[in-house]
Enzyme design. Structure first.
Site, PDB file in Angstrom:
ATOM      1  N   ASN A  80       0.532  -0.972  -0.125  1.00 51.88           N
ATOM      2  CA  ASN A  80       0.193  -0.228   0.086  1.00 51.88           C
ATOM      3  C   ASN A  80       0.739   1.195  -0.469  1.00 51.88           C
ATOM      4  OD1 ASN A  80      -2.124   2.175   0.298  1.00 51.88           O
ATOM      5  ND2 ASN A  80      -2.634   1.330   2.522  1.00 51.88           N
ATOM      6  N   LYS A 131       0.158   4.246  -0.369  1.00 52.91           N
ATOM      7  CA  LYS A 131      -0.701   5.418   0.772  1.00 52.91           C
ATOM      8  C   LYS A 131      -0.317   6.600  -0.742  1.00 52.91           C
ATOM      9  CE  LYS A 131       0.002   3.365   4.704  1.00 52.91           C
ATOM     10  NZ  LYS A 131       0.146   3.759   6.107  1.00 52.91           N
ATOM     11  N   HIS A 156      -9.507   1.489   4.690  1.00 50.78           N
ATOM     12  CA  HIS A 156      -8.375   1.922   5.622  1.00 50.78           C
ATOM     13  C   HIS A 156      -8.833   2.583   7.021  1.00 50.78           C
ATOM     14  CE1 HIS A 156      -3.968   3.027   6.284  1.00 50.78           C
ATOM     15  NE2 HIS A 156      -3.819   1.793   5.552  1.00 50.78           N
ATOM     16  N   GLU A 206      -7.003   4.895   7.614  1.00 50.52           N
ATOM     17  CA  GLU A 206      -6.482   6.490   7.645  1.00 50.52           C
ATOM     18  C   GLU A 206      -7.567   6.871   6.729  1.00 50.52           C
ATOM     19  OE1 GLU A 206      -2.821   5.426   5.947  1.00 50.52           O
ATOM     20  OE2 GLU A 206      -1.887   5.268   7.134  1.00 50.52           O
ATOM     21  N   GLU A 208      -5.701  -4.382  10.725  1.00 48.69           N
ATOM     22  CA  GLU A 208      -3.892  -3.866  10.636  1.00 48.69           C
ATOM     23  C   GLU A 208      -4.835  -2.752  12.382  1.00 48.69           C
ATOM     24  OE1 GLU A 208      -2.148  -2.024   6.828  1.00 48.69           O
ATOM     25  OE2 GLU A 208      -3.675  -1.258   7.709  1.00 48.69           O
ATOM     26  N   GLY A 236       2.459   2.672  11.050  1.00 44.21           N
ATOM     27  CA  GLY A 236       3.822   4.011  10.679  1.00 44.21           C
ATOM     28  C   GLY A 236       3.884   4.040  11.745  1.00 44.21           C
ATOM     29  N   SER A 275       4.041  -1.830  10.387  1.00 44.88           N
ATOM     30  CA  SER A 275       4.359  -1.418  10.606  1.00 44.88           C
ATOM     31  C   SER A 275       5.561  -2.636  10.375  1.00 44.88           C
ATOM     32  CB  SER A 275       5.166  -1.256  12.435  1.00 44.88           C
ATOM     33  OG  SER A 275       4.941   0.404  12.583  1.00 44.88           O
TER      34      SER A 275
HETATM   35  P1  13P Z   1       2.911   0.930   7.748  1.00 44.21           P
HETATM   36  O1  13P Z   1       3.579  -0.864   7.663  1.00 44.21           O
HETATM   37  O2  13P Z   1       4.106   2.287   7.211  1.00 44.21           O
HETATM   38  O3  13P Z   1       3.165   0.679   8.782  1.00 44.21           O
HETATM   39  O4  13P Z   1       1.736   1.304   7.152  1.00 44.21           O
HETATM   40  C1  13P Z   1       0.428  -0.282   6.733  1.00 44.21           C
HETATM   41  C2  13P Z   1      -0.872   0.158   6.572  1.00 44.21           C
HETATM   42  O5  13P Z   1      -1.303   1.067   7.570  1.00 44.21           O
HETATM   43  C3  13P Z   1      -0.704  -0.989   5.282  1.00 44.21           C
HETATM   44  O6  13P Z   1      -1.859  -0.628   4.125  1.00 44.21           O
END
Ligand code: 13P
Length: 251
Positions: free
Chosen positions: A9, A11, A95, A97, A166, A172, A212
């Site tokens: 992903n 982003k 997601h 976010e 997640e 992150g 992460s």
């Molecule tokens: P990270 O691997 O950067 O923590 O992000 C995870 C994520 O949100 C994947 O969709």
């Protein structure tokens, strides 16, 4: 056997030329994978270019979001058929976010899942609790609500769907969930799936961990019932992403 899946992903990262450069490097590294399916989810602007770059490989294309309507006056939105047209097979839905920053609700997520399935896309449905919810011992209840909210009364088979657990506090942050926590949540998610769809073999739905994930923490996740990873930061470089793919391939 449930297929192994590693999903990037990206982003809101990468220009078209950066995305193309990644694909060139990654295709060379990942030749000859036998049991791991790799999906790359670039930003919308790079979908067509990445589709072209991946054409001669087995790597699949996914999008990071979708709208539930087929067409119309929805400025800024992208429909399921437009994603199919761009070469997508998968789409990330729900997601954290988007839930947290853009206010997506379970009702919106359910409409997106339904529309994506209707267009032949495989939704990668993201679920997970916040730190506060975990500390208040509500993680299981929250994830069950998210699964039920997104999938109740929706027709799907084992092949139609991917679930990504997640935990919000692990995204992150550099703090990943423990393998035991992820595995216990995976079992809970499969029970929820089985309860809302008695016809499906929940054990066969790919269940990913995200938050992460890096090559040096992911190996232990593969000991249990986790089938792969949804990777953010570590998916931005071909080398670091391939290290994770390789762990899955040799598990
Ligand atoms: P990270 O691997 O950067 O923590 O992000 C995870 C994520 O949100 C994947 O969709």
């Amino acid at each position: 056997m449930t297929p192994s899946l590693i999903i990037a992903n990206w982003k809101m990262h990468k220009t078209i030329s950066e995305a193309q450069a990644f694909c060139r490097d990654f295709i060379v590294l990942s030749r000859g994978l036998k049991k791991t399916t790799v999906v790359i989810c670039p930003p919308f602007t790079a979908l067509a270019a990445v589709a072209a770059s991946l054409k001669s490989s087995d790597i699949k294309l996914g999008a990071q979001d979708v709208h539930w309507e087929a067409k119309g006056a929805y400025t800024g939105e992208i429909s399921p058929d437009q994603l199919v047209d761009a070469g997508c097979r998968y789409v990330i839905i729900g997601h954290s976010e988007r839930r947290q920053i853009l206010g997506e609700t379970d009702i919106m997520i359910r409409k997106k899942v339904k529309a994506a399935l209707g267009a032949g896309l495989i939704p990668i449905l993201c679920v997970g609790e916040t730190l506060q919810e975990r500390q208040e011992n509500k993680a299981y209840e929250i994830v069950e609500q998210q699964i039920t909210g997104a999938l109740k009364d929706i027709e799907f088979t084992e092949e139609d769907l991917v679930i990504a657990y997640e935990p919000v506090w692990a995204i992150g942050t550099g703090v990943n969930a423990s393998y035991q926590d992820a595995d216990e949540m995976a079992a809970h998610i499969r029970t929820c799936l089985q309860n809302i769809n008695t016809r499906v073999m929940a054990a066969k739905i790919p269940l990913l961990y995200g938050g992460s994930v890096k090559a040096d923490n992911f190996a232990e996740f593969l000991q249990g019932s986790i089938n792969g990873a949804l990777v953010g930061g570590a998916s931005l470089e071909a080398d670091s992403f391939f290290q994770i793919v390789r762990l899955c391939e040799s598990a």
